[in-house]
Write a protein that holds these residues in place. Structure first.
Motif, mmCIF file in Angstrom:
data_model
loop_
_atom_site.group_PDB
_atom_site.id
_atom_site.type_symbol
_atom_site.label_atom_id
_atom_site.label_comp_id
_atom_site.label_asym_id
_atom_site.label_seq_id
_atom_site.Cartn_x
_atom_site.Cartn_y
_atom_site.Cartn_z
ATOM 1 N N GLY A 144 0.820 -1.218 0.000
ATOM 2 C CA GLY A 144 0.000 0.000 0.000
ATOM 3 C C GLY A 144 0.849 1.261 0.000
ATOM 4 N N LEU A 145 1.917 1.249 0.787
ATOM 5 C CA LEU A 145 2.817 2.417 0.826
ATOM 6 C C LEU A 145 3.515 2.622 -0.516
ATOM 7 N N SER A 146 3.802 1.520 -1.197
ATOM 8 C CA SER A 146 4.411 1.619 -2.534
ATOM 9 C C SER A 146 3.480 2.358 -3.495
ATOM 10 N N ALA A 147 2.177 2.045 -3.413
ATOM 11 C CA ALA A 147 1.200 2.747 -4.262
ATOM 12 C C ALA A 147 1.151 4.230 -3.910
ATOM 13 N N CYS A 148 1.199 4.537 -2.626
ATOM 14 C CA CYS A 148 1.190 5.947 -2.198
ATOM 15 C C CYS A 148 2.443 6.673 -2.669
ATOM 16 N N ALA A 149 3.579 5.988 -2.601
ATOM 17 C CA ALA A 149 4.840 6.602 -3.018
ATOM 18 C C ALA A 149 4.836 6.911 -4.509
ATOM 19 N N LYS A 150 4.350 5.947 -5.297
ATOM 20 C CA LYS A 150 4.344 6.148 -6.753
ATOM 21 C C LYS A 150 3.376 7.239 -7.176
ATOM 22 N N SER A 151 2.239 7.344 -6.491
ATOM 23 C CA SER A 151 1.225 8.337 -6.865
ATOM 24 C C SER A 151 1.374 9.639 -6.093
ATOM 25 N N ARG A 152 2.375 9.686 -5.170
ATOM 26 C CA ARG A 152 2.637 10.882 -4.354
ATOM 27 C C ARG A 152 1.405 11.293 -3.547
ATOM 28 N N THR A 153 0.594 10.305 -3.122
ATOM 29 C CA THR A 153 -0.588 10.607 -2.314
ATOM 30 C C THR A 153 -0.198 10.502 -0.843
ATOM 31 N N ILE A 154 0.360 11.589 -0.333
ATOM 32 C CA ILE A 154 0.950 11.548 1.006
ATOM 33 C C ILE A 154 -0.110 11.391 2.091
ATOM 34 N N ARG A 155 -1.318 11.940 1.874
ATOM 35 C CA ARG A 155 -2.353 11.829 2.901
ATOM 36 C C ARG A 155 -2.753 10.375 3.126
ATOM 37 N N ASP A 156 -2.889 9.615 2.025
ATOM 38 C CA ASP A 156 -3.229 8.205 2.171
ATOM 39 C C ASP A 156 -2.100 7.448 2.862
ATOM 40 N N GLY A 157 -0.863 7.808 2.524
ATOM 41 C CA GLY A 157 0.280 7.154 3.163
ATOM 42 C C GLY A 157 0.337 7.421 4.656
ATOM 43 N N VAL A 158 0.009 8.642 5.047
ATOM 44 C CA VAL A 158 -0.022 8.974 6.478
ATOM 45 C C VAL A 158 -1.110 8.172 7.189
ATOM 46 N N GLN A 159 -2.277 7.979 6.514
ATOM 47 C CA GLN A 159 -3.347 7.144 7.065
ATOM 48 C C GLN A 159 -2.845 5.719 7.304
ATOM 49 N N ILE A 160 -2.120 5.189 6.317
ATOM 50 C CA ILE A 160 -1.591 3.824 6.459
ATOM 51 C C ILE A 160 -0.580 3.770 7.600
ATOM 52 N N HIS A 161 0.243 4.821 7.718
ATOM 53 C CA HIS A 161 1.219 4.882 8.816
ATOM 54 C C HIS A 161 0.493 4.809 10.167
ATOM 55 N N GLY A 162 -0.659 5.516 10.257
ATOM 56 C CA GLY A 162 -1.443 5.460 11.494
ATOM 57 C C GLY A 162 -1.913 4.049 11.814
ATOM 58 N N LEU A 163 -2.375 3.338 10.772
ATOM 59 C CA LEU A 163 -2.800 1.951 10.963
ATOM 60 C C LEU A 163 -1.630 1.067 11.396
ATOM 61 N N ILE A 164 -0.472 1.320 10.799
ATOM 62 C CA ILE A 164 0.719 0.527 11.146
ATOM 63 C C ILE A 164 1.029 0.648 12.634
ATOM 64 N N VAL A 165 0.957 1.891 13.147
ATOM 65 C CA VAL A 165 1.234 2.121 14.566
ATOM 66 C C VAL A 165 0.186 1.443 15.432
ATOM 67 N N ARG A 166 -1.094 1.592 15.075
ATOM 68 C CA ARG A 166 -2.181 1.044 15.884
ATOM 69 C C ARG A 166 -2.177 -0.483 15.883
ATOM 70 N N MET A 167 -1.730 -1.066 14.773
ATOM 71 C CA MET A 167 -1.738 -2.526 14.670
ATOM 72 C C MET A 167 -0.388 -3.136 15.045
ATOM 73 N N ASP A 168 0.508 -2.285 15.592
ATOM 74 C CA ASP A 168 1.776 -2.751 16.159
ATOM 75 C C ASP A 168 2.717 -3.389 15.122
ATOM 76 N N TYR A 169 2.711 -2.815 13.918
ATOM 77 C CA TYR A 169 3.675 -3.252 12.908
ATOM 78 C C TYR A 169 4.822 -2.239 12.737
ATOM 79 N N ALA A 170 4.856 -1.204 13.587
ATOM 80 C CA ALA A 170 5.816 -0.112 13.401
ATOM 81 C C ALA A 170 7.252 -0.531 13.647
ATOM 82 N N LYS A 171 7.465 -1.692 14.254
ATOM 83 C CA LYS A 171 8.830 -2.136 14.546
ATOM 84 C C LYS A 171 9.318 -3.177 13.551
ATOM 85 N N ASP A 172 8.464 -3.506 12.586
ATOM 86 C CA ASP A 172 8.863 -4.485 11.566
ATOM 87 C C ASP A 172 9.805 -3.826 10.564
#
Length: 843
Positions: A144-172
């Motif tokens: 998902g982040l790859s799609a955000c990076a390619k399309s430069r949709t930073i708001r969607d990427g920040v949303q995904i980052h929030g999910l990553i933190v909440r779902m405890d994947y931030a240390k992967d």
């Protein structure tokens, strides 16, 4: 557009532990896996290389009754996504929509969409995954982040980052690397670095993502520093991708020393050298002007590498080595490498610089045969090439045929029109542009200045500011400053300088030098020198501007001081700065110093004197009355004297009244440049001063027969922001009655006795007096006296040399009326105050 705006609000569904998946309205019921479905490995699937083979495979599954087998369909979806074509992805999506959508299927499709650049589809599927209650894992998030990076949709990427933190994947580590890459690609290097710095462990992907992020976003120094930090850590070895990014950063820095260190590391570390890396090294060495090393690498790795050939050719073009660029293209063809559109850009640009239309047509033919004309940058290059080769009609045909005309295309055709002197066509095209950028405005303004349409250029600039609201840049201000300098409009010059400061436009050496020249032409040498003193990095052109400013203002001593300071600071003088120094000596009557500077050119500084330098010396000697020495210098020249040099001697003969030598010089000019009106006028004036009216008549008859006319004397004066123009003998100005009254008043107050020798016509004295009273500079002076406040400085610009009578008149008026008068003629400035002139009556 943000696609995942509701993701965080749906997170309770994602976090639910229940395996049930609620159906949404209008949702199609999918087939559930059967308990007796087969799950044996399907080895033949790996052999499918095309969409047709995949469809045949699916058909065979149906025949065997396995079309509902979860394992088989999952593998088929994954294999279809791996192919990565739009058709294979569509096929995968159809299978997905009628099957049980597992997390693995979601991941496969999201990855396939992102890899193929179908980023919106990838993110919509990510959203659907959330809605369906399928929990993403450590693979979903990077896709998902790859799609955000390619399309430069930073708001969607920040949303995904929030999910990553909440779902405890931030240390992967895999997820963290994807976050660094996402933020770096979207230009948020601060967030990228924050994620990077907080990583407990880093691998080569982590370092490479951050280094490449810096390099691609213009932070080349930070990229190189981070690379060496990576080396000092000793934990991770760079790969070829890392090295390409670091080499690219060195190229942007144009730092050969660091580039050589990086190259040495590659050689000693055992990093795999591939074609992309070699191309990057060649590009780096050429940008650092080490062409020999670049050429050695090129020869070592051969001419069969297309990217390597393109790197060599494009850099040769950038350096102006167009013949070498075309040689690379020929070598490619001989080696069996087919040039691509990048190759053709270099080839066409080379033909453009060489003005080689035959080679250009050959390139055009190759473009057409290979379908490259659909690329707008190739067609833009062809337009530029044909315009530079004076084939305007062909360029226009290419322009008219283009389906996708970008703003660059429009700018190219406008620039071509201007280069060919067709300002009307450029202006018409500019006005029909569907979209304009700052380059469009700069092109048309620069073209108007180039064609000496200075007032029109300033009008366009004002329109750009008031109507279009476009912010000017340094290039704009250089053109406007040049136009203002030619007009001699000091009030406008002050406003331009204020505009540059107010809008924080970078005052680099080029713009600074242009402003120095502008103020010197507007008769404000103090401000010109102040700007020069404030320039951080002064090159030879900046020093030349300051020297010329002092020379024009009559301050020859200060001009020579500046010239000496420049030499002391270790700058190597060029031919242009010597012109400025010799002109200063000429205006100041510094004969001996002028001779010493001229002799030092070749002996001390290795600069061979050209015609213009000999012309300056002839002018210097002639003004000092050393006509014979000037003539001997001309005769001793190692190159054939041109009409400009003979004209300098003729002008000196006019001042010194040497009729015979004037006739000799005029004869030379009429052979070299028979259309040069000025030489006939000067010779006529020499004869008139000597009272040889028959000879005057012969010269004027010769001019008439050749269709030559003396340009009328015109003077400009600026009053309250408006420029008024006066022509000698013209009484059409609406304020003429008041101007005549002021001229009479000045004559009475001054007791001015006209210098009748300034009238070079065989008429009676009364007529001569009247003609003198109607000289353009006198009309402008009188208008200035009646139209400006007492004590205000009067500034006048004249197109010809000021006559001795007007010069004397101005000195007297300055004293009686207590006015400073700044009079700029076609040769220099006269700063007149309290009856004295800066030229010391030597002009």
């Amino acid at each position: 557009m943000a696609i995942l705006g509701t993701v965080l609000h749906l997170s309770p569904v994602v976090f639910a532990t229940s395996t049930s998946r609620p159906f949404l309205p209008n949702q199609t019921h999918r087939n559930k896996p059967t308990t007796n479905s087969l799950s044996s490995p399907i080895t033949s699937l790996k052999k499918c290389k095309t969409i047709d083979e995949l469809k045949l495979f699916h058909h065979s599954l149906a025949k065997q009754g396995l079309d509902n087998d979860v394992s088989a369909i999952t593998k088929l979806v994954a294999r279809s996504c791996e192919l990565g074509t739009r058709e294979s992805l569509t096929f995968a999506r159809k299978l997905f929509d009628v099957s049980y959508g597992s997390r693995y299927m979601y991941n496969s499709l999201i990855r396939g969409y992102a890899s193929s650049g179908l980023c919106e589809e990838a993110l919509l599927l990510f959203l659907r995954m959330m809605i369906d209650g399928v929990s993403p894992d450590k693979y979903t998030f990077p896709f998902g982040l790859s799609a955000c990076a390619k399309s430069r949709t930073i708001r969607d990427g920040v949303q995904i980052h929030g999910l990553i933190v909440r779902m405890d994947y931030a240390k992967d580590l895999f997820v963290q690397n994807s976050l660094v890459h996402f933020y770096a690609e979207c230009g948020d290097l601060a967030c990228a670095r924050k994620v990077f710095d907080e990583m407990p462990q880093r691998n080569v992907v982590s370092w490479t993502s951050m280094i490449c992020g810096y390099a691609r976003r213009g932070f080349a120094e930070e990229a190189v520093d981070l690379f060496f930090e990576m080396m000092r850590s000793g934990d991770v070895r760079p790969n070829s991708v890392t090295m390409v990014c670091v080499i690219s950063a060195c190229a942007k820095l144009e730092d050969l020393e660091i580039g050589e260190k990086v190259h040495a590391f590659i050689s000693s570390s055992g990093v795999e050298v591939n074609d992309v890396m070699v191309s990057a090294l060649v590009d780096m060495y050429m940008k650092c002007n080490d062409n020999d090393t670049a050429k050695h690498l090129f020869e070592q790795y051969g001419a069969r590498n297309l990217d390597l050939c393109n790197a060599m050719a494009s850099n040769y073009v950038r350096q102006g080595l167009t013949k070498e660029a075309l040689d690379v293209l020929s070598l490619m063809m001989d080696s069996g490498v087919r040039p691509d559109r990048i190759s053709m850009l270099s080839a066409i640009s080379s033909c453009s610089q060489l003005k080689n239309v035959l080679r250009g047509k050959s390139c055009h033919g190759y473009v057409l045969r290979n379908g490259f004309e659909s690329w707008d940058n190739v067609s833009n290059a062809l337009i530029d090439m044909y315009m530079k080769c004076r084939k305007q009609d062909t360029a226009v045909k290419i322009f008219d045929r283009m389906m996708n005309k970008t703003v660059v295309t429009w700018n190219s055709i406008i620039a071509g029109y201007i280069e060919n002197g067709d300002v009307d066509a450029a202006w018409e095209t500019f006005n029909t542009m569907p979209e304009k950028n700052i380059v469009s405005w700069n092109t048309i303004i620069g073209g108007l200045v180039q064609e000496s349409m200075f007032e029109e250029a300033i009008d366009v600039f004002r329109s750009m500011q008031s109507e279009e609201g476009v912010d000017a840049d340094g290039v704009t201000m250089m053109s406007i400053a040049s136009a203002c300098g030619h007009l001699g409009a000091l009030d406008l010059a002050k406003w331009i300088y204020y505009y540059v400061e107010k809008n924080k436009i970078q005052l680099d050496v080029r713009l600074g030098t242009t402003l120095v020249d502008m103020f010197s032409r507007c008769g404000d040498p103090e401000t010109a020198l102040s700007i020069f003193d404030g320039l951080a990095n002064r090159d030879v052109s900046a020093w030349t501007g300051a020297i010329r400013a002092m020379a024009m203002s009559g301050n020859a001593a200060r001009a020579i001081e500046l010239f000496s300071e420049m030499i002391e600071q270790g700058l190597k003088p060029d031919g242009v700065v010597f012109v400025g120094a010799l002109t200063a000596c000429s205006h100041g009557g510094l004969v001996q110093q002028g001779k010493e500077i001229f002799e030092s050119m070749e002996k001390v500084h290795g600069v061979s004197p050209e015609e213009v330098h000999y012309g300056c010396m002839v002018d210097l000697l002639g003004r000092a009355g050393l006509l014979e020495e000037a003539l001997q210098l001309i005769k001793s020249m190692p190159l054939e004297p041109n009409d400009v040099i003979w004209n300098s001697l003729l002008a000196a003969c006019r001042v010194q009244g040497n009729v015979e030598m004037a006739a000799y010089a005029a004869g030379k000019i009429q052979v070299l440049a028979p259309e040069r009106t000025g030489s006939y006028v000067l010779l006529s004036n020499v004869y008139a001063s000597a009272g040889r009216w028959n000879d005057v008549a012969k010269v004027r008859l010769s001019m008439k027969e050749k269709g030559l006319r003396k340009p009328p004397g015109t003077s400009l004066i600026e009053i309250r922001g408006k420029t008024h123009e006066f022509t000698s003998g013209d009484e059409s100005h609406p304020e003429m009655p008041k101007i005549e009254a002021m001229l009479d008043e000045v004559s009475r107050e001054l007791g001015h006795v006209p210098d009748l020798s300034s009238v070079l016509m065989d008429v009676d004295e009364q007529e001569k007096r009247f003609m003198l009273s109607r000289h353009s500079e006198k009309l402008a002076m009188a208008f200035g006296l009646i139209s400006s406040n007492k004590g205000t400085r009067i500034r006048i610009v004249k197109n010809l040399r000021v006559c001795s009578d007007c010069h004397s008149f101005a000195k007297s008026a300055s004293k009686v009326y207590n006015r400073e008068i700044v009079l700029r003629d076609n040769n220099r400035f006269h700063f007149i105050s309290q009856g004295k002139c800066s030229c010391n009556d030597f002009w």
